[in-house]
Scaffold this motif. Structure first.
Motif, short mmCIF file in Angstrom:
data_model
loop_
_atom_site.label_atom_id
_atom_site.label_comp_id
_atom_site.label_asym_id
_atom_site.label_seq_id
_atom_site.Cartn_x
_atom_site.Cartn_y
_atom_site.Cartn_z
N VAL A 173 0.90 -1.37 -0.03
CA VAL A 173 0.06 0.00 -0.08
C VAL A 173 0.87 1.13 0.05
N MET A 174 1.87 1.13 0.97
CA MET A 174 2.72 2.61 0.92
C MET A 174 3.41 2.82 -0.18
N GLU A 175 3.80 1.90 -1.01
CA GLU A 175 4.46 1.89 -2.21
C GLU A 175 3.47 1.92 -3.52
N ILE A 275 -5.96 9.33 -5.10
CA ILE A 275 -5.04 9.50 -3.97
C ILE A 275 -4.31 11.08 -3.88
N ILE A 276 -4.36 11.57 -2.48
CA ILE A 276 -3.94 12.74 -2.31
C ILE A 276 -2.82 12.68 -1.31
N GLU A 282 4.18 16.19 8.96
CA GLU A 282 3.53 14.94 9.03
C GLU A 282 2.87 14.70 7.62
N LYS A 283 3.28 13.60 6.93
CA LYS A 283 2.84 13.32 5.78
C LYS A 283 1.48 12.47 5.80
N LYS A 284 0.50 13.06 4.95
CA LYS A 284 -0.73 12.49 4.64
C LYS A 284 -1.09 11.91 3.63
N ARG A 285 -1.93 10.81 3.47
CA ARG A 285 -2.29 10.19 2.20
C ARG A 285 -3.76 9.88 2.26
#
Length: 499
Positions: A173-175, A275-276, A282-285
């Motif tokens: 997911v994070m990639e 996907i934003i 603070e990194k947000k997805r």
């Protein structure tokens, strides 16, 4: 068959819970400490009573944080995400996978060193517009991937799609962004312009006001007044300089906050999801399913409009989560660059500018009401503050010019199944609405509008748990009826109000 293995959050969750609770109680605790912490009664246990209370509270907060972490468990069973939690009383929450709208990720300062993420589970029918259905405060990226994997497997089973069972990809997911289709990314120039023209200065000033109100009794206003009075003798110029420097400092903080928040802002497409990602410290997805998007809006602030820039926002149905109902898709973009990325996300969207203007006979409706209710206020100012109150007469031409500006800005168009509405409050908004996404539409007309043969048309769409209403006031009544008829075909929720 789903695994019934129970998972726990990372131990850093205990620290985060303590800090979160302490943050909410920080102002009363500090007031308690400094207001009553320096008494001299001659008895040590009374002199240090406040410090002891403070210490006990911190210990209680620390222990409660550990208990919350230890008692929080989640697992997957029967196509549901199941959570068990509670400080003293254990609670259970079962969230069916088919209700999950999106999984939003945040990497805070405490998450990054341990390669963790905070996961917010958003559902289409969340309980409030400000709170997620569930929140996993700190889990590993592999654990976050496991949730996505189980969610995808459940959807595949529901669709009865047969697929070979493959190995679980721990990078997943994070990639996902590397497999995503990039659509939009803010340039450094756009980011700087966004930061320098942001409205964060108001938040900082209001926050300073709240802080001062909490410590009003501790601030020596009388001493400050005497000092300021003596300082005034040195000249107004010095005071003006210090006030200016103060505003520059607040503006600088606003710029820094916006820059950190929107750093690396990018939009991409992954299958049927937007996907934003954004943020430096603070990194947000955030994930927004395309089928939840109800409207697209182009918002033009007058100041940014001078430089040819605009903001693009979308309204999403569902709980909205912490981000709110209105989601910023492009925080700042050159108007000439809007069409290409929007067409990539919404290929069927018609982005032509609306050409149908409002009739001149409806002009005075834009400023008449404001003029009427301001007249008594202007009269009172002139009476009580004569002759300086005469300056309030300058409000009248401002009201009229602003109304004419609103009239000139408004426009609309019907193109197939799409309604385009342009209107102005202070900022100019152009809303693109499709018939199937409009929840309701109404046409309003009072006695005075009826005489001038004008009417107001309003279209509402879902926005979080509430609605967003796009409205064209004082348009030609025949055009308003045409729009109402267009919407009324095969749709029951259209109304006409003749006041």
């Amino acid at each position: 068959m789903m695994s019934k293995t129970r998972y726990q959050l990372h131990w850093i969750t205990a620290l985060i819970e303590v800090l979160k609770t302490a943050k909410e109680a920080i102002i009363p605790l500090v007031v308690l400490l400094f207001a009553n912490g320096f008494n001299d009664t001659g008895k040590w246990y009374l002199d240090y009573l406040t410090f002891m209370i403070f210490g006990i509270l911190m210990i209680v907060l620390f222990i409660s944080g550990i208990i919350k972490w230890r008692r929080f468990e989640y697992w997957f069973e029967e196509d549901e995400l199941r959570i068990e939690y509670g400080l003293f009383v254990k609670k259970k929450r079962y969230i069916p996978f088919d209700r999950i709208q999106s999984l939003d990720y945040t990497e805070g300062i405490l998450h990054r060193p341990f390669k963790l993420v905070k996961v917010k589970v958003e559902t289409a029918g969340g309980s409030t517009s400000k709170k997620a259905e569930a929140e996993l405060t700190a889990i590993t990226k592999e654990a976050a991937n496991r949730i996505e994997y189980e969610l995808a497997e459940a959807k595949n089973r529901k669709k009865a799609v047969s697929s070979e069972e493959g190995a679980f990809d721990v990078e997943g997911v994070m990639e996902e962004e590397s497999q995503a289709k990039p659509v939009f990314k803010m340039t450094p120039k756009d980011l700087i312009l966004l930061a320098t023209t942001s409205g964060g200065i108001g938040i900082i000033l209001s926050g300073a006001g709240v802080f001062l109100s909490q410590f009003a009794e501790l601030i020596p206003f009388e001493w400050m007044y005497e000092e300021v009075s003596s300082f005034i003798r040195f000249g107004v110029l010095l005071i003006a300089i210090f006030v200016f420097l103060g505003f520059v400092l607040v503006w600088g903080l606003s710029v820094a906050m916006t820059f950190l928040s929107y750093y690396g802002f990018a939009v991409s497409l992954v299958e049927q999801d937007i996907i934003i990602t954004r943020g430096l410290l603070e990194k947000k997805r955030m994930t927004v399913p395309l089928n939840r998007v109800q409207s697209v809006r182009i918002i033009e602030n007058p100041f940014r409009q001078l430089f040819g820039y605009a903001t693009v926002a979308i309204d999403s149905a569902g709980s909205g989560g912490a981000e709110g109902a209105k989601i910023i898709l492009f925080p700042l973009v050159k108007k000439k660059r809007i069409d290409a990325p929007l067409k990539e996300i919404f290929p069927e969207l018609i982005l032509d500018k609306p050409t149908n203007k409002l009739p001149s006979r409806g002009k005075h409706f834009f400023y008449r009401i404001d003029f009427l209710w301001m007249t008594p206020a202007i009269g009172a100012l002139i009476y009580f503050f004569f002759p300086y109150g005469l300056f309030s007469l300058l409000i009248i031409p401002f009201i009229i010019l602003f109304g004419l500006w609103q009239h000139r800005s408004a426009a609309f168009d019907l193109s197939g199944n799409q309604l385009t509405m342009r209107f102005r409050g202070f900022s100019l908004q152009t809303a693109y609405l499709t018939k199937k996404r409009i929840q309701s539409m109404k046409m309003k007309r009072n006695y005075f509008q009826k005489r001038k043969k004008v009417a107001t048309i309003a279209a509402s769409v879902k926005s979080g748990m509430g609605v967003f209403e796009a409205q064209i006031p004082h348009m030609d009544e025949m055009e308003a009826e045409k729009i109402l008829t267009w919407y009324g075909k095969n749709v029951n929720d259209s109304t006409f109000e003749d006041i």
